[in-house]
Design a protein around this motif. Structure first.
Motif, mmCIF file in Angstrom:
data_model
loop_
_atom_site.group_PDB
_atom_site.id
_atom_site.type_symbol
_atom_site.label_atom_id
_atom_site.label_comp_id
_atom_site.label_asym_id
_atom_site.label_seq_id
_atom_site.Cartn_x
_atom_site.Cartn_y
_atom_site.Cartn_z
ATOM 1 N N ASP B 231 5.943 2.220 6.832
ATOM 2 C CA ASP B 231 7.296 3.344 6.613
ATOM 3 C C ASP B 231 7.786 3.293 5.298
ATOM 4 O O ASP B 231 8.206 2.772 4.823
ATOM 5 C CB ASP B 231 8.472 2.743 7.827
ATOM 6 C CG ASP B 231 9.646 3.011 7.897
ATOM 7 O OD1 ASP B 231 9.384 4.028 8.576
ATOM 8 O OD2 ASP B 231 10.526 2.970 6.947
ATOM 9 N N VAL B 253 4.993 -0.049 10.107
ATOM 10 C CA VAL B 253 5.426 -0.147 11.654
ATOM 11 C C VAL B 253 4.458 0.605 12.559
ATOM 12 O O VAL B 253 4.098 1.038 11.664
ATOM 13 C CB VAL B 253 6.969 0.405 11.386
ATOM 14 C CG1 VAL B 253 6.310 2.285 10.929
ATOM 15 C CG2 VAL B 253 7.733 1.143 12.377
ATOM 16 N N THR B 254 4.750 0.092 13.726
ATOM 17 C CA THR B 254 4.138 0.749 15.255
ATOM 18 C C THR B 254 4.824 2.153 15.263
ATOM 19 O O THR B 254 6.130 0.753 16.000
ATOM 20 C CB THR B 254 3.447 -0.193 15.936
ATOM 21 O OG1 THR B 254 2.806 -1.038 15.426
ATOM 22 C CG2 THR B 254 2.367 0.654 17.049
ATOM 23 N N GLN B 255 4.774 2.653 15.208
ATOM 24 C CA GLN B 255 5.848 4.488 16.261
ATOM 25 C C GLN B 255 5.210 4.696 17.403
ATOM 26 O O GLN B 255 3.715 5.211 17.384
ATOM 27 C CB GLN B 255 6.491 5.563 14.940
ATOM 28 C CG GLN B 255 6.985 6.032 15.792
ATOM 29 C CD GLN B 255 7.741 6.985 14.642
ATOM 30 O OE1 GLN B 255 8.623 5.989 13.846
ATOM 31 N NE2 GLN B 255 8.179 8.015 15.080
ATOM 32 N N GLY B 257 6.372 8.115 19.879
ATOM 33 C CA GLY B 257 7.740 8.854 20.032
ATOM 34 C C GLY B 257 6.777 10.424 20.388
ATOM 35 O O GLY B 257 5.907 10.778 21.339
ATOM 36 N N GLY B 274 11.421 8.716 18.561
ATOM 37 C CA GLY B 274 9.945 7.571 18.083
ATOM 38 C C GLY B 274 11.050 6.272 18.053
ATOM 39 O O GLY B 274 12.078 5.837 17.658
ATOM 40 N N HIS B 275 10.429 5.615 18.442
ATOM 41 C CA HIS B 275 9.980 3.857 19.021
ATOM 42 C C HIS B 275 9.738 3.328 18.376
ATOM 43 O O HIS B 275 8.567 3.330 17.896
ATOM 44 C CB HIS B 275 10.010 3.767 20.299
ATOM 45 C CG HIS B 275 10.249 2.230 20.465
ATOM 46 N ND1 HIS B 275 11.647 1.391 20.519
ATOM 47 C CD2 HIS B 275 8.764 1.331 20.013
ATOM 48 C CE1 HIS B 275 11.099 0.130 20.955
ATOM 49 N NE2 HIS B 275 9.936 0.012 20.752
ATOM 50 N N ARG B 276 10.482 2.664 17.331
ATOM 51 C CA ARG B 276 9.910 1.652 15.656
ATOM 52 C C ARG B 276 9.310 0.304 16.526
ATOM 53 O O ARG B 276 10.632 0.106 16.226
ATOM 54 C CB ARG B 276 10.048 2.382 14.594
ATOM 55 C CG ARG B 276 10.433 3.499 14.421
ATOM 56 C CD ARG B 276 11.101 4.022 13.236
ATOM 57 N NE ARG B 276 10.770 5.406 12.948
ATOM 58 C CZ ARG B 276 11.985 5.729 13.078
ATOM 59 N NH1 ARG B 276 13.705 5.721 13.394
ATOM 60 N NH2 ARG B 276 12.136 7.260 13.433
ATOM 61 N N GLU B 277 8.805 -0.175 15.927
ATOM 62 C CA GLU B 277 8.547 -2.176 15.667
ATOM 63 C C GLU B 277 7.640 -2.438 14.267
ATOM 64 O O GLU B 277 7.037 -1.633 13.848
ATOM 65 C CB GLU B 277 7.265 -2.538 17.087
ATOM 66 C CG GLU B 277 8.032 -1.774 18.411
ATOM 67 C CD GLU B 277 7.702 -2.710 19.637
ATOM 68 O OE1 GLU B 277 6.757 -3.695 19.186
ATOM 69 O OE2 GLU B 277 8.323 -2.417 20.898
ATOM 70 N N ASP B 296 13.650 -3.437 15.228
ATOM 71 C CA ASP B 296 13.156 -2.616 16.064
ATOM 72 C C ASP B 296 14.488 -1.885 16.666
ATOM 73 O O ASP B 296 15.123 -2.115 17.361
ATOM 74 C CB ASP B 296 12.029 -3.287 17.306
ATOM 75 C CG ASP B 296 10.815 -4.199 16.748
ATOM 76 O OD1 ASP B 296 10.748 -4.517 15.128
ATOM 77 O OD2 ASP B 296 10.951 -5.177 17.678
ATOM 78 N N THR B 298 15.203 3.293 19.039
ATOM 79 C CA THR B 298 14.510 3.259 18.957
ATOM 80 C C THR B 298 15.895 4.838 18.816
ATOM 81 O O THR B 298 16.145 4.320 18.626
ATOM 82 C CB THR B 298 14.398 3.627 20.393
ATOM 83 O OG1 THR B 298 13.820 2.111 21.235
ATOM 84 C CG2 THR B 298 13.766 4.923 21.272
#
Lengths: 268, 434
Positions: B231, B253-255, B257, B274-277, B296, B298
């Motif tokens: 990111d 990051v893993t997104q 969305g 977008g949901h980010r971990e 993390d 959203t």
């Protein structure tokens, strides 16, 4: 002295009168109903103009203000006929250079709002937009978006006013009233050429019932079996500005398919 | 006759035969602009910050198509006479492509735009940005990638592989757009990345990928995406113990969305999610984390655009809102995830549709948790003749950070938009297009 014809009439006029009556009875529905006749002509011309499949053209537009100053615009136009739906069109702006590459994709739908997407090349963005305000000016010209959009028969109610001549051309004079409430016009008077099945002149009346603009189509050329004007001039009677659209190149039945008119095509 | 001569004569003959045909098949288009850009900030009474900029910028673009191949080039450069930290040469696009329906392949630097909304962009995260441009919508930089797109049904599915971590351009400490405290002369170092392996490094290589599905369903446009990359929008900070510099740290990051746009008559409804971990970086001897870890979360943005005709022009009202939902620490009242966290936009755009293409736009972004925090933006655009254009942008940021310990501490503790409080800017650009 009574007129001589009064005494002769019964003997000679009877067969003629009967024939006229019979003919009148046969033609009565159309003659008595200008709306039905107007719709019939509109449909006939729509059918005559259909079947071209697709069209590709390069167009120049000259905008002339009341003082006579001229500026030029250039664009590419692609159109695709869709059997059971409205036409699809793709406009690409080529001049002036700040809008070069901007594209407007329209999927017309008879009886419903059109789908439209705008491509903004600076941001590489494809943006869904609502069917644009119908009366908005196209590229600052005297043409509104609705003047250049799909002219589907179902977008108007029709009425035949009579038959006339415009110059040397035989025309039907039709009144058409837009069914879309967002149209900028209360009515349009259309002089439809009987041979070309294309309008040679249209008077546009604004929402206040005042004559706003007149469009004149000239330089008709035959492309296959279809007649198309090579030039359209729109004169605004209220601002005294005018705009001229000229087709520099035009090819019918072009090598285009549905893929050339989807969202992905905007970025190509 | 030697073999070489035969080869040369053969090549010349082939060129004579194939040349005209090739020239006919080759389509080249180009355009460009040269601009004088001036920007002025209201004085912040800090000696080392640069309040004025005056530069010459150029953007060149060329596209060549030789079916089924294509090539694209778009470069941007700027030389600033008053603020040399803004000098820049950037590749925006440079790729070679191959297209044969239904497949498209592109290799090189690309600009992607996955936005649906106007102000907040949770889904549009692939490209690195130049954060020394527009605070409200920073310019994008080209991202090196391989893209394979396949059209199907009413849209497409595209896969992307991005092997290089392209760092964003961060404003120097002297810039009024710097997110770092302006009163402290802290040395700022180059960016660091926390990778898939959670190691902190400045290594440029990383396996990054994305997949996006896009479809049109009647009046609606839908897209879904998933990606793993570094990111470049929400850095934290580390202290480099060997140099004493503060260095921005960008996280892996893993997104997942998507976006949704639908037309309801004159109204366009929009949603962007977008949901980010994030991957938490492993401790490293050389670096000390000065900032809490990335949370993390959203990000959800939604909005409406309502348009109507005004004479020959068009008016559009834009209403948008955005929230950041933090899942790890929901008790945290003020997560620090960027300038816009829980905000609403009210904007108006007026296209005059005249010969000059005049456009007027104004908007206000208000923090929904603190109504005194806001950003006001206005934009005016007008063509001067056919090839000249004038653009004016005004921005005011009202987001005073507060602390009982005083202004200097408040500036250190600033979060979100507070970091740019007082970055009020007038930006004028005169461009010549060709």
């Amino acid at each position: 002295m009574p007129p001589r014809t009064a005494r002769r009439l019964p003997a000679r006029a009877l067969p003629l009168a009967l024939s006229t009556l019979a003919l009148a009875a046969f033609c009565a529905p159309a003659a008595a109903d200008p709306a039905a006749k107007g719709l019939e002509i509109a449909r006939k011309c729509d059918a005559a103009n259909a079947g071209f499949g697709s069209e590709e053209a390069r167009v120049e537009m000259v905008l002339v203000n009341a003082g006579g100053d001229r500026v030029e615009r250039k664009l590419g136009m692609k159109t695709l006929e869709v059997g059971d739906d409205g036409d699809r069109s793709l406009l690409t702006f080529e001049w002036p250079p700040d809008v070069k590459g901007t594209r407007l994709l329209t999927h017309a739908h008879p009886g419903d709002d059109d789908d439209q997407w705008l491509y903004l090349p600076a941001m590489r963005r494809v943006k869904r937009i609502s069917a644009r305000s119908q009366s908005a000016a196209f590229m600052g010209s005297e043409f509104a978006f609705e003047d250049l959009g799909g002219q589907e028969v179902s977008k108007y109610t029709w009425r035949l006013e009579g038959e006339e001549k415009v110059g040397e051309r035989d025309v039907w004079k039709l009144i058409r009233v837009p069914t879309n409430k967002r149209s900028g016009y209360s009515k349009q008077v259309v002089w439809m050429d009987k041979q070309y099945c294309q309008p040679v002149k249209i008077d546009y009346h604004d929402r206040k019932q005042t004559l706003l603009k007149t469009m004149t189509a000239t330089a008709f050329a035959r492309h296959g079996k279809w007649w198309r004007p090579q030039s359209l001039e729109m004169v605004n009677h209220q601002t005294h500005k005018r705009s001229i659209l000229k087709w520099a190149e035009r090819s019918m039945q072009a090598d285009l398919d549905e893929d050339d008119f989807d969202k992905d095509a905007l970025e190509d | 006759m030697s073999g070489a001569r035969v080869g040369v004569i053969g090549a010349v003959m082939l060129a004579c035969i194939a040349g005209p045909a090739a020239a006919k098949k080759l389509k080249v288009k180009s355009k460009g602009q040269v601009s004088v850009e001036g920007r002025a900030f209201t004085d912040d009474d800090i000696e080392r910050t640069e309040d004025l900029g005056l530069g010459l910028a150029a953007r060149l673009e060329a596209n060549a198509k030789y079916k089924p191949f294509e090539g694209q080039l778009r470069l941007f450069s700027r030389v600033d006479g008053l603020d040399d930290t803004r000098n820049l040469v950037a590749i925006e696009e440079l790729y070679l492509g191959f297209k044969m329906k239904p497949v498209r392949l592109r290799v090189g630097w690309q600009l992607l735009n996955w936005s649906a909304t106007e102000a907040f962009h949770p889904a549009d995260m692939i490209n690195a940005r130049n954060y020394d441009s527009r605070l409200e919508n920073p310019d994008k930089l080209g991202e090196p990638m391989v893209e394979l797109e396949v059209r199907f049904w009413e849209g497409n599915i595209a896969g992307y592989y991005m092997p290089i971590r392209r760092a964003p351009i961060l404003p120097r400490a002297e810039s009024r757009l710097s997110p770092f405290p302006k009163r402290l002369e802290v040395p700022i170092g180059s960016p660091l990345f926390s990778g898939r392996d959670r190691q902190i490094s400045d290594d440029m290589l990383e396996h990054q990928w994305a997949v996006r599905l896009e479809q049109t369903l009647g009046d609606a446009d839908l897209s879904l995406h998933v990606f793993q990359h570094v990111d470049r929008s929400q850095p934290t900070q580390v202290v480099d113990l060997t140099t004493g510099e503060i260095r921005p740290l960008f996280h892996f990051v893993t997104q997942v969305g998507g976006t949704w746009q639908q037309v309801f008559g004159p109204v366009v409804g929009k949603l962007e999610v977008g949901h980010r971990e994030f991957g938490f970086p492993r401790p490293a001897e050389r670096y000390r984390l000065t900032h809490r870890e990335m949370l993390d979360h959203t990000q959800i943005a939604a909005g409406l655009e309502v348009g109507w005709g005004v004479g020959q022009g068009e008016g559009t009202v834009i209403i948008e809102g955005q929230v950041m939902l933090v899942w790890d620490e929901p008790q945290l009242d003020e997560p620090d995830l960027g300038p816009f966290q829980r905000d609403a936009l009210l904007g108006y755009r007026h296209s005059f549709n005249d010969v000059a293409g005049t456009l007027l736009q104004a908007g206000i972004i208000v923090d929904l948790e603190d109504y005194s925090e806001m950003m006001i933006v206005a934009r005016f655009e007008r063509r001067l003749g056919d090839v000249w254009s004038l653009q004016a942008n005004v921005r005011a940021v009202l987001a005073e950070p507060e602390s009982p310990a005083g202004a200097a501490v408040a500036e250190l503790q600033a979060v979100g938009l507070e970091r740019w409080n007082g970055a009020n800017e007038l930006n004028l650009t005169l461009s010549r297009f060709f």
